[in-house]
Design a protein around this motif. Structure first.
Motif, PDB file in Angstrom:
ATOM      1  N   SER A  81       0.872  -1.210  -0.035  1.00 31.98           N
ATOM      2  CA  SER A  81      -0.025   0.014   0.080  1.00 31.98           C
ATOM      3  C   SER A  81       0.948   1.182  -0.126  1.00 31.98           C
ATOM      4  CB  SER A  81      -0.851  -0.062   1.183  1.00 31.98           C
ATOM      5  OG  SER A  81      -1.756  -1.326   1.204  1.00 31.98           O
ATOM      6  N   CYS A  93      -1.144   5.702   4.418  1.00 33.14           N
ATOM      7  CA  CYS A  93      -1.247   4.548   3.656  1.00 33.14           C
ATOM      8  C   CYS A  93      -0.572   3.213   4.065  1.00 33.14           C
ATOM      9  CB  CYS A  93      -0.924   4.808   2.008  1.00 33.14           C
ATOM     10  SG  CYS A  93      -1.836   6.100   1.288  1.00 33.14           S
ATOM     11  N   GLY A 143      -3.183   0.439   5.560  1.00 31.38           N
ATOM     12  CA  GLY A 143      -3.004  -0.928   5.229  1.00 31.38           C
ATOM     13  C   GLY A 143      -2.598  -1.920   6.079  1.00 31.38           C
TER      14      GLY A 143
END
Length: 341
Positions: A250, A280, A284
């Motif tokens: 991610s 992110c 993730g």
């Protein structure tokens, strides 16, 4: 296993979605409770003065600030509200664990046969058994965990206050006892969580009450400690690597997207991709943890079902040859090799 019961992949979205809606109402109620107190000016025990910009003068009778005072009823309501939030969270997680365990156990005790026509049948059946037969046991288990965790939180708060106020014992015996109590407290917390999760598995497998299921799960773990420990160590390493790979993927995807021309010029230009990439990566990892929890629960259910099968029949009658070979039951492998083809 997950490939056969494919509904388990998307099932966690349902309870976590319900839990998110619950948090919205809980936060609104919490804001109402915390704003129900009375704002009272603090008593000034010393002479102090401050300059108020709005009134443009020095005031000496309102420099001690204000505080919120709650009545005993509101204070009790706030404590109950906080405890109820943790209990509800544990209850939803317990329901999720029980449904997953029931679906996986149905697959195991059916000799690994799933219904290709209705892929959701095992999950729906597990949810039905939970609602009709096991809801009280799950509620009792989540209440027990919440109560014990609340006591641990209070003890930890007292320990931190003593540490801040420099009341740590000076002698080596006192320090050793202090550190030992802290380690013992963490071990109790880990044991309760582990036994609690295994109890939900045995509730789904045997249909017993929470405390009886906890006793059965503890007995199975003690009788098969080496087998379960070996699989858990290897499984934890693999699951951690899986979470790490998903989260890093991610982060890499976010960096490659932010490195394009669209985000390097004009109005959408960003000064540094570090913060979006870290966000992110964190999201993730959280999402991967939520979905890999299904795999972890499935592994534990298969192991305990295998142990329960071995305890009841002497050898695992419902396990597949691959599972028997993985768990290292040599006697059972010899029985399968000598069986007529």
């Amino acid at each position: 296993m997950i490939g056969e019961v494919q509904a388990l992949i998307i099932f966690p979205i349902i309870p976590y979605g319900i839990l998110a809606v619950f948090y919205i109402f809980w936060i609104s109620a919490a804001l109402h409770l915390f704003s129900s107190g009375q704002v009272v000016q603090n008593n000034c025990n010393s002479n102090c003065c401050t300059y108020y910009l709005i009134e443009k003068k020095v005031i000496c009778d309102r420099c001690c600030g204000y505080s919120i005072h709650y009545t005993p009823h509101i204070g009790a309501a706030i404590l109950f509200h906080l405890f109820g939030c943790y209990w509800a969270t544990q209850f939803f997680i317990a329901c999720l664990s029980t449904v997953i365990a029931g679906s996986v156990a149905s697959y195991y005790w059916a000799h690994g046969e799933a219904s290709p026509e209705i892929p959701f049948i095992s999950v729906l059946s597990s949810m039905k058994r939970l609602m009709f037969y096991s809801l009280g046991s799950v509620a009792l288990g989540s209440l027990t965990v919440s109560f014990v965790e609340s006591i641990r939180f209070l003890l930890e708060s007292i320990r931190r206050k003593l540490k801040v106020s420099s009341h740590v014992p000076d002698s080596w015996i006192g320090k050793a006892a202090y550190q030992s109590s802290q380690c013992f407290q963490r071990c109790i917390g880990w044991t309760i969580k582990s036994v609690n999760r295994n109890a939900y598995i045995m509730i789904a497998v045997t249909g017993k009450s929470f405390f009886n299921a906890s006793a059965v799960a503890t007995e199975l773990i003690m009788n098969n400690i080496l087998r379960i420990g070996r699989v858990n160590v290897i499984g934890d390493v693999i699951l951690f690597l899986g979470k790490l790979c998903v989260s890093l993927s991610s982060a890499v995807f976010a960096f490659l997207m932010l490195d394009t021309h669209k985000y390097r010029s004009a109005h959408d230009k960003i000064s540094s991709p570090l913060l979006p990439v870290v966000v992110c990566w964190a999201l993730g990892y959280v999402v991967a943890t939520l979905f890999f929890a299904v795999v972890e629960m499935s592994i534990d259910t298969i192991i305990l079902s295998f142990c329960q099968d071995s305890e009841e029949h002497g050898t695992a009658q419902y396990a597949s040859p691959l599972l028997i070979e993985t768990l290292g039951d040599q006697n059972e492998m010899q029985r399968l090799a000598q069986a007529p083809q």
